[in-house]
Enzyme design. Structure first.
Site, PDB file in Angstrom:
ATOM      1  N   LYS A  13      78.827  69.357  19.266  1.00  0.00           N
ATOM      2  CA  LYS A  13      77.725  68.679  18.551  1.00  0.00           C
ATOM      3  C   LYS A  13      77.104  67.577  19.419  1.00  0.00           C
ATOM      4  CE  LYS A  13      80.401  67.414  15.121  1.00  0.00           C
ATOM      5  NZ  LYS A  13      81.691  67.962  15.595  1.00  0.00           N
ATOM      6  N   ARG A  87      79.699  64.756   6.329  1.00  0.00           N
ATOM      7  CA  ARG A  87      80.953  65.414   6.668  1.00  0.00           C
ATOM      8  C   ARG A  87      81.834  65.645   5.433  1.00  0.00           C
ATOM      9  NH1 ARG A  87      84.102  64.413  12.034  1.00  0.00           N
ATOM     10  NH2 ARG A  87      82.239  63.332  12.664  1.00  0.00           N
ATOM     11  N   ARG A 126      88.603  66.697  27.255  1.00  0.00           N
ATOM     12  CA  ARG A 126      87.392  65.853  27.281  1.00  0.00           C
ATOM     13  C   ARG A 126      87.733  64.473  27.848  1.00  0.00           C
ATOM     14  NH1 ARG A 126      84.154  64.910  21.809  1.00  0.00           N
ATOM     15  NH2 ARG A 126      86.229  64.403  21.051  1.00  0.00           N
ATOM     16  N   ARG A 155      89.629  59.865  24.514  1.00  0.00           N
ATOM     17  CA  ARG A 155      89.537  59.271  23.175  1.00  0.00           C
ATOM     18  C   ARG A 155      90.904  59.257  22.504  1.00  0.00           C
ATOM     19  NH1 ARG A 155      84.344  61.869  20.114  1.00  0.00           N
ATOM     20  NH2 ARG A 155      85.877  62.012  18.451  1.00  0.00           N
ATOM     21  N   ARG A 166      92.685  66.485  12.787  1.00  0.00           N
ATOM     22  CA  ARG A 166      91.216  66.544  12.623  1.00  0.00           C
ATOM     23  C   ARG A 166      90.770  67.950  12.243  1.00  0.00           C
ATOM     24  NH1 ARG A 166      89.459  64.554  18.226  1.00  0.00           N
ATOM     25  NH2 ARG A 166      87.326  64.919  17.526  1.00  0.00           N
TER      26      ARG A 166
HETATM   27  P1  AP5 Z   1      81.461  67.481  22.264  1.00  0.00           P
HETATM   28  O1  AP5 Z   1      80.024  67.775  22.457  1.00  0.00           O
HETATM   29  O2  AP5 Z   1      81.941  66.098  22.568  1.00  0.00           O
HETATM   30  O3  AP5 Z   1      81.947  68.003  20.822  1.00  0.00           O
HETATM   31  P2  AP5 Z   1      81.714  67.386  19.389  1.00  0.00           P
HETATM   32  O4  AP5 Z   1      81.481  68.515  18.451  1.00  0.00           O
HETATM   33  O5  AP5 Z   1      80.694  66.295  19.425  1.00  0.00           O
HETATM   34  O6  AP5 Z   1      83.174  66.822  19.159  1.00  0.00           O
HETATM   35  P3  AP5 Z   1      83.655  65.453  18.526  1.00  0.00           P
HETATM   36  O7  AP5 Z   1      85.135  65.375  18.814  1.00  0.00           O
HETATM   37  O8  AP5 Z   1      82.844  64.287  19.015  1.00  0.00           O
HETATM   38  O9  AP5 Z   1      83.402  65.718  17.041  1.00  0.00           O
HETATM   39  P4  AP5 Z   1      84.004  65.003  15.848  1.00  0.00           P
HETATM   40  O10 AP5 Z   1      83.134  65.468  14.774  1.00  0.00           O
HETATM   41  O11 AP5 Z   1      85.452  65.221  15.655  1.00  0.00           O
HETATM   42  O12 AP5 Z   1      83.929  63.469  16.305  1.00  0.00           O
HETATM   43  P5  AP5 Z   1      83.036  62.250  15.823  1.00  0.00           P
HETATM   44  O13 AP5 Z   1      82.870  61.363  16.986  1.00  0.00           O
HETATM   45  O14 AP5 Z   1      81.845  62.720  15.079  1.00  0.00           O
HETATM   46  O15 AP5 Z   1      82.295  68.516  23.179  1.00  0.00           O
HETATM   47  C1  AP5 Z   1      83.701  68.449  23.258  1.00  0.00           C
HETATM   48  C2  AP5 Z   1      84.133  68.744  24.714  1.00  0.00           C
HETATM   49  O16 AP5 Z   1      83.791  70.085  25.013  1.00  0.00           O
HETATM   50  C3  AP5 Z   1      83.442  67.877  25.766  1.00  0.00           C
HETATM   51  O17 AP5 Z   1      84.348  67.608  26.792  1.00  0.00           O
HETATM   52  C4  AP5 Z   1      82.288  68.757  26.284  1.00  0.00           C
HETATM   53  O18 AP5 Z   1      81.975  68.464  27.617  1.00  0.00           O
HETATM   54  C5  AP5 Z   1      82.877  70.158  26.106  1.00  0.00           C
HETATM   55  N1  AP5 Z   1      81.888  71.166  25.757  1.00  0.00           N
HETATM   56  C6  AP5 Z   1      80.801  71.050  24.947  1.00  0.00           C
HETATM   57  N2  AP5 Z   1      80.134  72.217  24.855  1.00  0.00           N
HETATM   58  C7  AP5 Z   1      80.832  73.113  25.603  1.00  0.00           C
HETATM   59  C8  AP5 Z   1      80.654  74.499  25.908  1.00  0.00           C
HETATM   60  N3  AP5 Z   1      79.621  75.192  25.431  1.00  0.00           N
HETATM   61  N4  AP5 Z   1      81.572  75.083  26.706  1.00  0.00           N
HETATM   62  C9  AP5 Z   1      82.615  74.391  27.207  1.00  0.00           C
HETATM   63  N5  AP5 Z   1      82.842  73.067  26.973  1.00  0.00           N
HETATM   64  C10 AP5 Z   1      81.953  72.441  26.174  1.00  0.00           C
HETATM   65  O19 AP5 Z   1      83.999  61.585  14.748  1.00  0.00           O
HETATM   66  C11 AP5 Z   1      85.210  60.967  15.151  1.00  0.00           C
HETATM   67  C12 AP5 Z   1      85.896  60.371  13.939  1.00  0.00           C
HETATM   68  O20 AP5 Z   1      85.046  59.376  13.338  1.00  0.00           O
HETATM   69  C13 AP5 Z   1      86.211  61.344  12.790  1.00  0.00           C
HETATM   70  O21 AP5 Z   1      87.430  62.029  12.994  1.00  0.00           O
HETATM   71  C14 AP5 Z   1      86.272  60.373  11.608  1.00  0.00           C
HETATM   72  O22 AP5 Z   1      87.475  59.663  11.590  1.00  0.00           O
HETATM   73  C15 AP5 Z   1      85.145  59.395  11.912  1.00  0.00           C
HETATM   74  N6  AP5 Z   1      83.859  59.808  11.349  1.00  0.00           N
HETATM   75  C16 AP5 Z   1      82.711  60.068  12.043  1.00  0.00           C
HETATM   76  N7  AP5 Z   1      81.736  60.451  11.199  1.00  0.00           N
HETATM   77  C17 AP5 Z   1      82.274  60.453   9.963  1.00  0.00           C
HETATM   78  C18 AP5 Z   1      81.777  60.798   8.689  1.00  0.00           C
HETATM   79  N8  AP5 Z   1      80.506  61.214   8.516  1.00  0.00           N
HETATM   80  N9  AP5 Z   1      82.632  60.714   7.626  1.00  0.00           N
HETATM   81  C19 AP5 Z   1      83.899  60.291   7.776  1.00  0.00           C
HETATM   82  N10 AP5 Z   1      84.434  59.939   8.950  1.00  0.00           N
HETATM   83  C20 AP5 Z   1      83.635  60.031  10.048  1.00  0.00           C
END
Ligand code: AP5
Length: 210
Positions: A13, A87, A126, A155, A166
């Site tokens: 994402k 989410r 990552r 992270r 997660r």
């Molecule tokens: P990346 O693009 O970083 O993936 P992502 O989907 O953004 O993963 P996240 O871990 O950031 O998602 P998340 O939803 O768990 O975390 P968030 O920060 O929102 O890609 C991942 C890796 O793969 C990278 O190394 C990249 O280079 C690689 N990659 C990408 N595309 C690729 C491809 N095509 N091929 C190969 N490699 C690839 O949330 C974190 C925490 O915050 C949550 O757990 C929760 O505690 C809290 N939080 C955030 N928002 C909310 C909400 N709305 N409600 C409640 N809690 C929340």
């Protein structure tokens, strides 16, 4: 254009949101990034969020809504990508109610479909640059050789126990968001496997066809 980029942790994402932001000149609103900035600033919201994030749990809806609403008001309502929000079904209902109250249409929902093994592989390898925030993957998108190793950080929620939690939380609490939007209108399912630029091409092709 208003987009919700939806998918499990590690689906890409953040990676795709950055590409779409530059391509379509959109604002990128990531609740995860907002919480990480609040943690860095050691604000009350940040400290509260950290206690959930470090365990791989979701931050409570009422806390998320406060930060998401502020973020949307700051970037305006015409052109944005929501990444990691909504989410839960409660957050989706809050967003629908909020947009309806302002006379705005529901966003386009793009889901990134990626297999569980690949999610674990992506998250566990990552790394991000502590200075610039740039996100890398040790195998698929390696950091430039001149970045010192100590600047590349993992992270706290990208360790095995937290990743497992997660992914389980995603299935229990977040996956129903897709059904919520399928019942309301356009959901575009994108195959998130393959190179990042290939996935990006699939998304832009689908958006340009609308
Ligand atoms: P990346 O693009 O970083 O993936 P992502 O989907 O953004 O993963 P996240 O871990 O950031 O998602 P998340 O939803 O768990 O975390 P968030 O920060 O929102 O890609 C991942 C890796 O793969 C990278 O190394 C990249 O280079 C690689 N990659 C990408 N595309 C690729 C491809 N095509 N091929 C190969 N490699 C690839 O949330 C974190 C925490 O915050 C949550 O757990 C929760 O505690 C809290 N939080 C955030 N928002 C909310 C909400 N709305 N409600 C409640 N809690 C929340």
């Amino acid at each position: 254009m208003r987009i919700i980029l939806f998918g499990p942790p590690g689906a890409g994402k953040g990676t795709q949101a950055a590409l779409l932001r530059d391509h379509y000149k959109l604002s990128h609103l990531s609740t995860g990034d907002l919480f990480r900035a609040a943690i860095k600033a050691q604000s009350d919201v940040g400290m509260l969020a950290q206690s959930y994030m470090n365990k791989g749990e979701l931050v409570p809806d009422e806390v998320v809504w406060g930060i998401a609403q502020l973020g949307m008001e700051k970037v305006g309502f015409d052109n944005f990508i929501l990444d990691g929000f909504p989410r839960t079904v409660v957050q989706s209902e809050q967003l629908s109610h909020f947009l309806k109250g302002r006379g705005e249409a529901e966003p386009i929902v793009i889901t990134l479909e990626v297999g569980a093994d690949s999610l674990v592989q992506r998250l566990s390898r990552r790394r991000s640059d502590a200075e610039t925030g740039q996100v890398y993957h040790l195998d698929y998108n390696p950091p430039p050789a001149d970045i010192p190793a100590e600047r590349l950080i993992q992270r706290p929620d990208d360790h095995p126990d937290q990743i497992r939690r997660r992914l389980a939380v995603y299935e229990e609490e977040t996956a129903p968001v897709k059904t919520y939007y399928q019942q309301r209108g356009a959901v575009i399912e994108i195959d998130g496997m393959g190179d990042m630029d290939v996935v990006f091409g699939r998304i832009t092709e689908a958006l340009d066809a609308l």
